[in-house]
Motif scaffolding. Structure first.
Motif, short mmCIF file in Angstrom:
data_model
loop_
_atom_site.label_atom_id
_atom_site.label_comp_id
_atom_site.label_asym_id
_atom_site.label_seq_id
_atom_site.Cartn_x
_atom_site.Cartn_y
_atom_site.Cartn_z
N VAL A 311 11.48 -6.92 -20.13
CA VAL A 311 12.88 -6.51 -19.53
C VAL A 311 13.64 -7.79 -19.09
O VAL A 311 15.18 -7.66 -18.67
N LYS A 312 13.07 -9.03 -18.84
CA LYS A 312 13.63 -10.21 -18.24
C LYS A 312 13.75 -9.71 -16.90
O LYS A 312 15.10 -10.37 -16.24
N ASN A 313 13.26 -8.87 -16.08
CA ASN A 313 13.56 -8.59 -14.60
C ASN A 313 12.21 -8.51 -14.03
O ASN A 313 12.07 -7.33 -13.83
N LYS A 314 11.54 -9.53 -13.58
CA LYS A 314 10.30 -9.52 -13.05
C LYS A 314 10.18 -8.55 -11.78
O LYS A 314 9.38 -7.71 -11.58
N LYS A 315 11.47 -8.45 -10.99
CA LYS A 315 11.43 -7.73 -9.73
C LYS A 315 11.43 -6.13 -9.97
O LYS A 315 10.85 -5.31 -9.24
N GLN A 316 12.05 -5.92 -11.29
CA GLN A 316 11.88 -4.52 -11.65
C GLN A 316 10.49 -4.05 -12.00
O GLN A 316 9.88 -2.99 -11.53
N GLY A 317 9.75 -4.91 -12.55
CA GLY A 317 8.17 -4.67 -12.73
C GLY A 317 7.38 -4.42 -11.38
O GLY A 317 6.56 -3.53 -11.35
N VAL A 318 7.63 -5.40 -10.38
CA VAL A 318 7.02 -5.27 -9.32
C VAL A 318 7.50 -4.08 -8.55
O VAL A 318 6.88 -3.33 -7.70
N ALA A 319 8.85 -3.44 -8.73
CA ALA A 319 9.35 -2.27 -7.95
C ALA A 319 8.69 -1.22 -8.51
O ALA A 319 8.04 -0.55 -7.60
N ILE A 320 8.20 -1.02 -9.62
CA ILE A 320 7.60 -0.16 -10.19
C ILE A 320 6.07 -0.11 -9.81
O ILE A 320 5.53 0.87 -9.44
N PHE A 321 5.78 -1.33 -9.84
CA PHE A 321 4.19 -1.67 -9.32
C PHE A 321 3.98 -1.05 -7.89
O PHE A 321 3.11 -0.24 -7.62
N MET A 322 5.05 -1.37 -7.14
CA MET A 322 4.73 -0.97 -5.69
C MET A 322 4.78 0.39 -5.37
O MET A 322 4.23 0.97 -4.52
N ALA A 323 5.69 0.83 -6.30
CA ALA A 323 5.92 2.58 -5.98
C ALA A 323 4.54 3.08 -6.24
O ALA A 323 4.13 4.01 -5.58
N MET A 324 3.76 2.77 -7.36
CA MET A 324 2.43 3.22 -7.96
C MET A 324 1.29 2.74 -6.72
O MET A 324 0.52 3.58 -6.51
N PHE A 325 1.65 1.59 -6.62
CA PHE A 325 0.49 1.01 -5.51
C PHE A 325 0.51 1.67 -4.21
O PHE A 325 -0.63 1.99 -3.51
N ILE A 326 1.74 1.88 -3.71
CA ILE A 326 1.59 2.63 -2.25
C ILE A 326 1.18 4.08 -2.23
O ILE A 326 0.37 4.34 -1.62
N CYS A 327 1.24 4.69 -3.46
CA CYS A 327 0.80 6.17 -3.63
C CYS A 327 -0.68 5.94 -3.74
O CYS A 327 -1.30 6.71 -3.10
N LEU A 328 -1.06 5.20 -4.54
CA LEU A 328 -2.40 4.75 -4.53
C LEU A 328 -3.21 4.54 -3.30
O LEU A 328 -4.37 5.02 -3.04
N VAL A 329 -2.69 3.66 -2.56
CA VAL A 329 -3.39 3.12 -1.19
C VAL A 329 -3.57 4.43 -0.41
O VAL A 329 -4.17 4.74 0.46
N LEU A 330 -2.03 5.10 -0.31
CA LEU A 330 -2.30 6.34 0.52
C LEU A 330 -3.33 7.40 0.13
O LEU A 330 -3.81 7.90 0.99
N ALA A 331 -3.42 7.66 -1.03
CA ALA A 331 -4.45 8.67 -1.70
C ALA A 331 -5.90 8.13 -1.45
O ALA A 331 -6.75 8.87 -0.85
N LEU A 332 -5.95 6.82 -1.61
CA LEU A 332 -7.22 6.14 -1.27
C LEU A 332 -7.76 6.39 0.00
O LEU A 332 -8.96 6.74 0.53
N GLY A 333 -6.75 6.10 0.99
CA GLY A 333 -7.28 6.09 2.31
C GLY A 333 -7.20 7.72 2.83
O GLY A 333 -8.27 7.88 3.67
#
Length: 603
Positions: A311-333
């Motif tokens: 979509v020519k907006n790398k920050k948008q991909g990073v934002a979606i990734f971070m939302a997923m990643f934060i939830c994953l880290v909290l669950a893993l912890g």
């Protein structure tokens, strides 16, 4: 501290591999040249020629959806018949009979929907032909279907006043030839090199180092004295009648590595062996465990970066990734801490669970060669993705540890989720987020330059609610069916958790289970199969409808009043909406299961 380092390394390696893979996937789906193009593009063109597919065809969303449904329907019928007839087909060195109709339906629905829920033991139920031609093929095409639908949605964001979303047949061909086959060839070779079996030999029997004795009920007799000359068994000087002496062990063979590779990387899950990736021939050591575990989230994580580039907006991909990643880290912890401090009973009694040269904490149901850190990481990865493969018994996790694995699935398969389907599910939540945020500031919601209107909202709600509807209605009906209680391994709150986990797994197209739950009954096979089909194809239809609507819209210029969807506030709002819809929908059910079990143990 060593465990913490393990957790961090697993996550760092995952990100390091996902970023370049995401760039590669974007090039493939855009038809750009890659380092494999000279080898694979002629193969791709040959497939188009045989199938008489036009490479530049543009399908509207309805035609794209019909193509997905027809393709999946053919796969469902083929796999169903293949199981029924395997007894008279070749590729069956063990002479296994055909599978009964309800289990055949359940398994066919499971693999076509990328769920891989298994109410059977693969090594003793399915022939090599069924495993290879049926299950392994569906592992590839069901994973490719999810990625194809995702790219149809991406094109909906990119295109302006257009009708076409690309060709489903072109998309699925490119995904299989350029992405899944090369990736899984590498993974398969790594697994074979690590000791995972890959052959066409029939199952073998080997002599045990020491014979064991079992009772008439099949239980191993501890401290038994065995006299092979007289064929007698005594325990504490007392002869045990009807005891059986076992001197040989059944060793399954077959093409395991090739199926294990795609089951992990395609977030299919399931297992070649009945005990899944806890089996030493399917996951022999720490090296194969690392390869398989990273493969689970590799493509789902990479697709976030693919999305940003597409979509020519790398920050948008990073934002979606971070939302997923934060939830994953909290669950893993949460899982890691819950398993490391052991069960509530031991913790409240002040028992010292730290052991010299041994893993402390809750080691019940876990392989000693993997330990708590790797088992907890795998549990978080496999339920965050719609994978479902396991290297430990989730039924033996602490109440809170087991609850988090359930909750990760119940959130709607969006904390990375399955290949493709996890990201398009999260994008549906993103559409809900911008709509709610737009209402708060009195502005027409926009996402990636496209207005979000009632049509997109209605379909987004259906996509987001498909999982809760399937799980809650399915488990609610099952809870009042008397025969289901006989399938439970436990009673009370934990028994309800087993039931809820099963429907959460199938409704989230995950496939894992609280081991011990016997789901191989006519009612459960049929009901769980229907839940899997509903939860897979309603979101697909909704996603394609959204894609078709967005493609026909014009781009809206960004202004000072446009809600940013790439900053920390948006990530926070997105996580909040996911938790509100997912967690609150299931709180009453969780209160009756794992939460009730936890508090009953600590009071």
């Amino acid at each position: 501290m060593s465990s913490v380092i393990q957790y961090i390394l697993y996550l760092v390696v995952l990100i390091a591999l996902a970023i370049p893979l995401g760039a590669y996937i974007k090039k493939v789906m855009n038809g750009e040249k890659t380092f494999l193009s000279k080898i694979l593009t002629p193969c791709e063109d040959a497939v188009y020629k045989v199938m008489r597919v036009k490479k530049d065809e543009q399908m509207n969303w309805k035609k794209y959806a019909v193509s997905v449904l027809i393709f999946s329907g053919i796969g469902l019928v083929f796999l169903f018949l293949l199981q029924l007839l395997q007894g008279v087909l070749p590729g069956n060195p063990q002479g296994l009979s055909g599978v009964k109709w309800d289990l055949s339906f359940n398994t066919a629905a499971s693999f076509v929907t990328n769920t891989n829920w298994q109410a059977y033991s693969g090594e003793s139920t399915l022939s090599y032909l069924t495993q290879a031609l049926g299950l392994t093929v569906q592992n590839f095409v069901s994973a490719a279907t999810g990625i194809a639908v995702l790219f149809a949605l991406i094109r909906g964001f990119i295109k302006v006043k257009a009708d076409g979303l690309g060709s489903f047949w072109v998309d699925i061909t490119r995904i299989i030839i350029h992405i899944l086959i090369p990736l899984n060839l590498v993974i398969s070779l790594c697994l074979v090199g690590g000791g995972v079996i890959q052959n066409l030999k029939g199952a073998e029997t080997v002599s045990l180092v020491e014979p064991i004795a079992v009772s008439a009920d099949g239980e191993i007799l501890e401290n038994a004295e065995i006299d092979l000359d007289t064929n007698t068994v005594t325990v504490d000087g007392k002869k045990i009648e009807d005891a059986e002496i076992v001197t040989e062990q059944f060793v399954p063979m077959g093409p395991a590595a090739s199926q294990v590779a795609i089951k992990q990387s395609g977030t299919n899950g399931g297992g070649y062996m009945g005990v899944n990736s806890a089996h030493p021939l399917e996951n022999p050591n720490a090296f194969t465990n690392l390869i398989e575990m990273l493969s689970i989230l590799l493509i789902p994580a990479a697709l976030c970066f693919t999305f940003g580039k597409a979509v020519k907006n790398k920050k948008q991909g990073v934002a979606i990734f971070m939302a997923m990643f934060i939830c994953l880290v909290l669950a893993l912890g949460t899982i890691a801490v819950s398993e490391q401090v052991a069960t509530p009973q031991l913790a409240q009694d002040g028992v010292n669970i730290s052991m010299i040269d041994q893993a402390g904490g809750n080691m019940e149901g876990k392989e000693t060669r993997f330990g708590i850190a790797t088992s907890s990481t795998w549990a978080a990865f496999t339920t965050a993705a719609s994978n479902g493969s396991v290297n430990s018994m989730h039924d033996s996790y602490t109440p809170l540890g087991g609850m988090v694995t359930m909750l990760l699935m119940q959130l709607g398969e969006v904390i990375f989720g399955g290949v493709g389907c996890g990201l398009y599910g999260m994008l549906a939540f993103a559409i809900l987020t911008v709509f709610i945020a737009g209402l708060m500031v009195g502005r027409t919601p926009e996402f990636l330059g496209k207005k979000i209107e009632p049509y997109e909202m209605k379909w987004s709600v259906l996509v987001c609610l498909a999982t809760p509807i399937a799980i809650l209605i399915g488990s609610g009906i099952a809870a009042v069916v008397p025969s289901v209680a006989d399938s439970l391994n436990n009673g009370g709150a934990h028994g309800f958790s087993e039931l809820l986990y099963a429907y959460s797994s199938c409704g989230s197209n995950n496939g894992s289970a609280f081991a011990g739950f016997n789901a191989n009954t006519v009612f459960l096979n049929v009901s769980l199969g229907l839940v899997m089909l509903f939860a897979r194809f309603l979101p697909i239809i909704g996603t394609l409808a959204i894609a078709g609507s967005l493609a026909g819209k014009k781009k809206i210029a960004t202004s000072a009043g446009t809600l940013s969807t790439t900053n920390g506030m948006f990530v926070f709002l997105l996580i909040l909406i996911v938790l509100i819809i997912g967690a609150l929908s299931f709180f009453p059910a969780l209160a009756l299961g794992p939460l009730a079990e936890f508090f009953s143990n600590v009071i």
